[in-house]
Design a protein around this motif. Structure first.
Motif, PDB file in Angstrom:
ATOM      1  N   PRO A  51      -1.469  12.661  -4.536  1.00 51.15           N
ATOM      2  CA  PRO A  51      -2.372  11.670  -5.140  1.00 51.15           C
ATOM      3  C   PRO A  51      -1.854  10.241  -4.946  1.00 51.15           C
ATOM      4  O   PRO A  51      -0.644  10.008  -4.798  1.00 51.15           O
ATOM      5  N   ALA A  52      -2.777   9.281  -4.964  1.00 52.70           N
ATOM      6  CA  ALA A  52      -2.411   7.864  -4.815  1.00 52.70           C
ATOM      7  C   ALA A  52      -1.411   7.476  -5.910  1.00 52.70           C
ATOM      8  O   ALA A  52      -1.530   7.895  -7.048  1.00 52.70           O
ATOM      9  N   GLY A  53      -0.438   6.671  -5.521  1.00 53.74           N
ATOM     10  CA  GLY A  53       0.602   6.249  -6.450  1.00 53.74           C
ATOM     11  C   GLY A  53       1.784   7.211  -6.516  1.00 53.74           C
ATOM     12  O   GLY A  53       2.814   6.888  -7.075  1.00 53.74           O
ATOM     13  N   ASP A  54       1.646   8.405  -5.938  1.00 53.55           N
ATOM     14  CA  ASP A  54       2.707   9.410  -5.985  1.00 53.55           C
ATOM     15  C   ASP A  54       3.014   9.929  -4.589  1.00 53.55           C
ATOM     16  O   ASP A  54       3.524  11.025  -4.417  1.00 53.55           O
ATOM     17  N   ARG A  55       2.687   9.175  -3.569  1.00 55.27           N
ATOM     18  CA  ARG A  55       2.762   9.673  -2.194  1.00 55.27           C
ATOM     19  C   ARG A  55       4.147   9.637  -1.600  1.00 55.27           C
ATOM     20  O   ARG A  55       4.449  10.370  -0.688  1.00 55.27           O
ATOM     21  N   TYR A  56       5.016   8.767  -2.073  1.00 56.08           N
ATOM     22  CA  TYR A  56       6.333   8.615  -1.442  1.00 56.08           C
ATOM     23  C   TYR A  56       7.451   8.768  -2.455  1.00 56.08           C
ATOM     24  O   TYR A  56       8.393   8.024  -2.468  1.00 56.08           O
ATOM     25  N   HIS A  69       6.470   1.699  -1.763  1.00 59.95           N
ATOM     26  CA  HIS A  69       5.275   1.315  -1.002  1.00 59.95           C
ATOM     27  C   HIS A  69       5.683   0.577   0.269  1.00 59.95           C
ATOM     28  O   HIS A  69       6.794   0.075   0.395  1.00 59.95           O
ATOM     29  N   TYR A  70       4.734   0.521   1.181  1.00 55.13           N
ATOM     30  CA  TYR A  70       4.876  -0.377   2.325  1.00 55.13           C
ATOM     31  C   TYR A  70       4.481  -1.769   1.847  1.00 55.13           C
ATOM     32  O   TYR A  70       3.458  -1.932   1.183  1.00 55.13           O
ATOM     33  N   THR A  95       0.842  -1.198   0.000  1.00 57.26           N
ATOM     34  CA  THR A  95       0.000   0.000   0.000  1.00 57.26           C
ATOM     35  C   THR A  95       0.873   1.241   0.000  1.00 57.26           C
ATOM     36  O   THR A  95       2.040   1.186   0.392  1.00 57.26           O
ATOM     37  N   ASP A  96       0.274   2.352  -0.438  1.00 58.13           N
ATOM     38  CA  ASP A  96       0.948   3.637  -0.267  1.00 58.13           C
ATOM     39  C   ASP A  96       0.191   4.495   0.734  1.00 58.13           C
ATOM     40  O   ASP A  96       0.484   5.666   0.905  1.00 58.13           O
TER      41      ASP A  96
END
Length: 139
Positions: free
Chosen positions: A133-138, A78-79, A38-39
């Motif tokens: 946004p999701a997919g670009d969080r980290y 991701h984690y 997950t992110d």
């Protein structure tokens, strides 16, 4: 801030050899394994994305480590966690869960305070990563 979810999360990150030892322990107990990622590691986000299918009939720790490394390659920011499920009680019971990958930088959470009726205070956690946004969080 370091996310502390699952077993061993207060310890330094596990090496591949240590992950293999934990997977062997789970397999020796007859537990089925699954890899998830997950992110959004919010504490109430129980539904992580599953990497492939659960490994019900796998009896080799190298196969699980292979899937972990494939997931790391696909989602390096991701984690990623490994879950071991105990089917003895005829329901999905998590016997062991531990993180095997973290993003390079963990931004942490903010505690939002809200005043409510009758002088009650309500608190919610807001992950700083969710501002992107999701997919670009980290990244």
């Amino acid at each position: 801030m370091r996310i502390t979810q699952g077993t061993f999360s207060y310890l330094p990150d596990l090496t591949d050899d240590e992950i293999t030892q934990q997977v062997r322990y789970a397999l020796d107990n007859g537990w089925s394994l699954a890899v998830e990622h997950t992110d959004d590691p919010h504490p109430r986000n129980h539904y992580w994305d599953m990497w492939g299918l659960p490994m019900f009939d796998l009896h080799d720790a190298a196969g699980v480590l292979y899937e972990v490394n494939e997931c790391r390659t696909a989602y390096p920011s991701h984690y990623i966690r490994v879950n071991a499920f105990d089917a003895r009680y005829h329901r999905q019971t998590t016997a062991l869960s531990f993180l095997v990958n973290r993003p390079p930088a963990e931004p942490g959470f903010r505690l939002d305070r809200q005043e409510d009726t009758d002088r009650r205070l309500r608190y919610t956690l807001h992950p700083y990563a969710a501002d992107r946004p999701a997919g670009d969080r980290y990244r």
